[in-house]
Design a protein around this motif. Sequence first.
Motif, PDB file in Angstrom:
ATOM      1  N   ASP A  39     -21.665  -3.104 -45.601  1.00  0.00           N
ATOM      2  CA  ASP A  39     -22.583  -2.096 -46.124  1.00  0.00           C
ATOM      3  C   ASP A  39     -23.071  -2.453 -47.521  1.00  0.00           C
ATOM      4  OD1 ASP A  39     -22.284  -0.671 -43.814  1.00  0.00           O
ATOM      5  OD2 ASP A  39     -20.971   0.874 -44.655  1.00  0.00           O
ATOM      6  N   GLN A  40     -22.186  -3.050 -48.318  1.00  0.00           N
ATOM      7  CA  GLN A  40     -22.550  -3.361 -49.699  1.00  0.00           C
ATOM      8  C   GLN A  40     -23.472  -4.569 -49.803  1.00  0.00           C
ATOM      9  OE1 GLN A  40     -19.285  -3.162 -52.406  1.00  0.00           O
ATOM     10  NE2 GLN A  40     -20.359  -4.210 -54.077  1.00  0.00           N
ATOM     11  N   TYR A  41     -23.253  -5.589 -48.953  1.00  0.00           N
ATOM     12  CA  TYR A  41     -23.988  -6.840 -49.135  1.00  0.00           C
ATOM     13  C   TYR A  41     -24.858  -7.248 -47.954  1.00  0.00           C
ATOM     14  CZ  TYR A  41     -21.091  -7.527 -53.261  1.00  0.00           C
ATOM     15  OH  TYR A  41     -20.483  -7.384 -54.484  1.00  0.00           O
ATOM     16  N   GLY A  42     -24.721  -6.568 -46.815  1.00  0.00           N
ATOM     17  CA  GLY A  42     -25.530  -6.941 -45.665  1.00  0.00           C
ATOM     18  C   GLY A  42     -25.168  -8.293 -45.097  1.00  0.00           C
ATOM     19  N   ILE A  43     -23.922  -8.713 -45.279  1.00  0.00           N
ATOM     20  CA  ILE A  43     -23.431  -9.997 -44.776  1.00  0.00           C
ATOM     21  C   ILE A  43     -22.434  -9.724 -43.663  1.00  0.00           C
ATOM     22  CG2 ILE A  43     -22.134 -12.082 -45.369  1.00  0.00           C
ATOM     23  CD1 ILE A  43     -23.137 -11.693 -48.262  1.00  0.00           C
ATOM     24  N   ASP A  44     -22.592 -10.407 -42.546  1.00  0.00           N
ATOM     25  CA  ASP A  44     -21.694 -10.197 -41.404  1.00  0.00           C
ATOM     26  C   ASP A  44     -20.315 -10.752 -41.728  1.00  0.00           C
ATOM     27  OD1 ASP A  44     -21.039  -9.527 -38.669  1.00  0.00           O
ATOM     28  OD2 ASP A  44     -21.021 -11.681 -38.290  1.00  0.00           O
ATOM     29  N   LEU A  45     -19.298  -9.884 -41.643  1.00  0.00           N
ATOM     30  CA  LEU A  45     -17.919 -10.265 -41.950  1.00  0.00           C
ATOM     31  C   LEU A  45     -17.065 -10.143 -40.698  1.00  0.00           C
ATOM     32  CD1 LEU A  45     -15.526 -10.878 -43.876  1.00  0.00           C
ATOM     33  CD2 LEU A  45     -15.397  -8.418 -44.335  1.00  0.00           C
ATOM     34  N   GLN A  46     -16.362 -11.201 -40.369  1.00  0.00           N
ATOM     35  CA  GLN A  46     -15.405 -11.174 -39.262  1.00  0.00           C
ATOM     36  C   GLN A  46     -14.016 -11.399 -39.825  1.00  0.00           C
ATOM     37  OE1 GLN A  46     -15.850 -14.147 -36.205  1.00  0.00           O
ATOM     38  NE2 GLN A  46     -14.421 -13.123 -34.822  1.00  0.00           N
ATOM     39  N   ILE A  47     -13.135 -10.428 -39.623  1.00  0.00           N
ATOM     40  CA  ILE A  47     -11.750 -10.538 -40.066  1.00  0.00           C
ATOM     41  C   ILE A  47     -10.885 -10.897 -38.868  1.00  0.00           C
ATOM     42  CG2 ILE A  47      -9.768  -9.290 -41.012  1.00  0.00           C
ATOM     43  CD1 ILE A  47     -11.678  -7.609 -42.649  1.00  0.00           C
ATOM     44  N   VAL A  48     -10.101 -11.947 -39.003  1.00  0.00           N
ATOM     45  CA  VAL A  48      -9.200 -12.367 -37.929  1.00  0.00           C
ATOM     46  C   VAL A  48      -7.766 -12.288 -38.429  1.00  0.00           C
ATOM     47  CG1 VAL A  48     -10.902 -13.854 -36.832  1.00  0.00           C
ATOM     48  CG2 VAL A  48      -9.395 -14.811 -38.567  1.00  0.00           C
ATOM     49  N   ASN A  49      -6.861 -12.040 -37.500  1.00  0.00           N
ATOM     50  CA  ASN A  49      -5.430 -11.994 -37.801  1.00  0.00           C
ATOM     51  C   ASN A  49      -4.692 -12.395 -36.528  1.00  0.00           C
ATOM     52  OD1 ASN A  49      -2.720 -11.245 -38.141  1.00  0.00           O
ATOM     53  ND2 ASN A  49      -3.220  -9.600 -39.546  1.00  0.00           N
ATOM     54  N   PRO A  50      -4.310 -13.674 -36.408  1.00  0.00           N
ATOM     55  CA  PRO A  50      -3.700 -14.150 -35.158  1.00  0.00           C
ATOM     56  C   PRO A  50      -2.338 -13.555 -34.851  1.00  0.00           C
ATOM     57  CG  PRO A  50      -4.511 -15.974 -36.504  1.00  0.00           C
ATOM     58  CD  PRO A  50      -4.496 -14.752 -37.364  1.00  0.00           C
ATOM     59  N   GLY A  51      -1.673 -12.952 -35.836  1.00  0.00           N
ATOM     60  CA  GLY A  51      -0.339 -12.407 -35.586  1.00  0.00           C
ATOM     61  C   GLY A  51       0.555 -12.588 -36.789  1.00  0.00           C
ATOM     62  N   THR A  52       1.768 -13.036 -36.558  1.00  0.00           N
ATOM     63  CA  THR A  52       2.719 -13.201 -37.646  1.00  0.00           C
ATOM     64  C   THR A  52       2.253 -14.307 -38.589  1.00  0.00           C
ATOM     65  OG1 THR A  52       4.046 -14.870 -36.492  1.00  0.00           O
ATOM     66  CG2 THR A  52       4.589 -12.540 -36.086  1.00  0.00           C
ATOM     67  N   ALA A  53       2.861 -14.336 -39.786  1.00  0.00           N
ATOM     68  CA  ALA A  53       2.505 -15.367 -40.761  1.00  0.00           C
ATOM     69  C   ALA A  53       2.772 -16.763 -40.200  1.00  0.00           C
ATOM     70  CB  ALA A  53       3.285 -15.151 -42.058  1.00  0.00           C
ATOM     71  N   ARG A  54       3.838 -16.914 -39.421  1.00  0.00           N
ATOM     72  CA  ARG A  54       4.160 -18.240 -38.870  1.00  0.00           C
ATOM     73  C   ARG A  54       3.118 -18.650 -37.839  1.00  0.00           C
ATOM     74  NH1 ARG A  54      10.096 -20.411 -37.173  1.00  0.00           N
ATOM     75  NH2 ARG A  54      10.271 -20.215 -39.444  1.00  0.00           N
ATOM     76  N   ILE A  55       2.706 -17.731 -36.973  1.00  0.00           N
ATOM     77  CA  ILE A  55       1.668 -18.053 -35.986  1.00  0.00           C
ATOM     78  C   ILE A  55       0.363 -18.402 -36.686  1.00  0.00           C
ATOM     79  CG2 ILE A  55       0.214 -17.074 -34.170  1.00  0.00           C
ATOM     80  CD1 ILE A  55       2.664 -15.470 -33.250  1.00  0.00           C
ATOM     81  N   THR A  56       0.027 -17.618 -37.717  1.00  0.00           N
ATOM     82  CA  THR A  56      -1.195 -17.888 -38.480  1.00  0.00           C
ATOM     83  C   THR A  56      -1.138 -19.271 -39.115  1.00  0.00           C
ATOM     84  OG1 THR A  56      -1.512 -15.531 -38.953  1.00  0.00           O
ATOM     85  CG2 THR A  56      -2.612 -17.107 -40.415  1.00  0.00           C
ATOM     86  N   ARG A  57      -0.003 -19.588 -39.731  1.00  0.00           N
ATOM     87  CA  ARG A  57       0.153 -20.877 -40.392  1.00  0.00           C
ATOM     88  C   ARG A  57       0.012 -22.020 -39.386  1.00  0.00           C
ATOM     89  NH1 ARG A  57       4.848 -20.056 -41.990  1.00  0.00           N
ATOM     90  NH2 ARG A  57       6.059 -21.281 -40.519  1.00  0.00           N
ATOM     91  N   GLN A  58       0.662 -21.891 -38.248  1.00  0.00           N
ATOM     92  CA  GLN A  58       0.595 -22.949 -37.241  1.00  0.00           C
ATOM     93  C   GLN A  58      -0.836 -23.154 -36.760  1.00  0.00           C
ATOM     94  OE1 GLN A  58       3.427 -21.361 -34.436  1.00  0.00           O
ATOM     95  NE2 GLN A  58       5.166 -22.418 -35.372  1.00  0.00           N
ATOM     96  N   GLN A  59      -1.550 -22.054 -36.567  1.00  0.00           N
ATOM     97  CA  GLN A  59      -2.921 -22.164 -36.080  1.00  0.00           C
ATOM     98  C   GLN A  59      -3.823 -22.820 -37.114  1.00  0.00           C
ATOM     99  OE1 GLN A  59      -4.826 -18.757 -34.063  1.00  0.00           O
ATOM    100  NE2 GLN A  59      -6.527 -18.987 -35.492  1.00  0.00           N
TER     101      GLN A  59
END
Length: 328
Positions: A39-59
Amino acid sequence: MPANERLPALVRAAQAEGSLTVNLRADLVAPELERAFEDQYGIDLQIVNPGTARITRQQILQEARAGKVRSDVIESYVHEMDTIYAESHVITHLPRFLRESALDPSLTTEFSAETFQYPFLVAWNTQRVAAAEAPRRFEDLLNPRWANRLVMVQNYEMWYKALFDRLTGDGMSVEEFERVFRHIAADSNVTSSSNPASAFLASGQYTAGININLNSITRIDGAPIAFEPVVGAVPLLPNGIGLARDAHHPAAALLFAHWYLTDGVPILQEEQFIQQSPNETRLDGAPVVRPELDDLDSARLQEWREAYDALLRGGDEVLPAYVRGGTP
């Protein structure tokens, strides 16, 4: 570029890029963050969260090895940002203006800026534990009535280190720390994350959890779970954001990081009881403790990871060698 011209120029460049992807741990408020930034900048933002910190790190490390890191901005535990992600060249140096824009510049490093902290604590099912029987110290959990009724979460080596730093700093010997936590681990079942551990607690399958992330408890409305009076101190593990070295949308990444550290803060603080501000020193009156990170590099982080894994499986080396040997 003069400071008063930097942000408008950054906004124009980011809007020209049009979009970005960020990997955030702040999943509780992800929809609110997406909506407010767009809403503030008109830029498309996609937030991802694969799961735990370890899963995220591995990915992310797998993506880095393939030369295709998807995210423009990465948020994870500070101890991983400043060791694994930095040493693997996944993230790059934070520019000075970004560090200075943080609400507390002292909580920034060369590679990351702190955003919020996760509290981890002992919790128990109030339908199975009378108030008079609730633990007050970790040593209370050695009582035979807790045998095989406990649950611990894997991959929380920095929770383990934070408690070691605090308890031994308060006078507990290394040998006593090892004895107490070997006993607790032997009486515990192990789960992959705090979310299933909290669900097991709520259902009564287990009586108490040893290292439960507070946000997983508060997600279960009406759960018969208590954590007060707090057992000992509360380890707080800080999270921080960094900029991907090869960001696909570098201007948008800079703009989002600046926004997240400034205008995005009130959105995080709406969940402050769950996701503590980096400035918090107490949780409902209980002292909090952060792991000492000054002595930590990737090798020592791996030692703590292996030690905690050994603790959970009943192995021999449940503390890093440099700790057992007294090396500073």
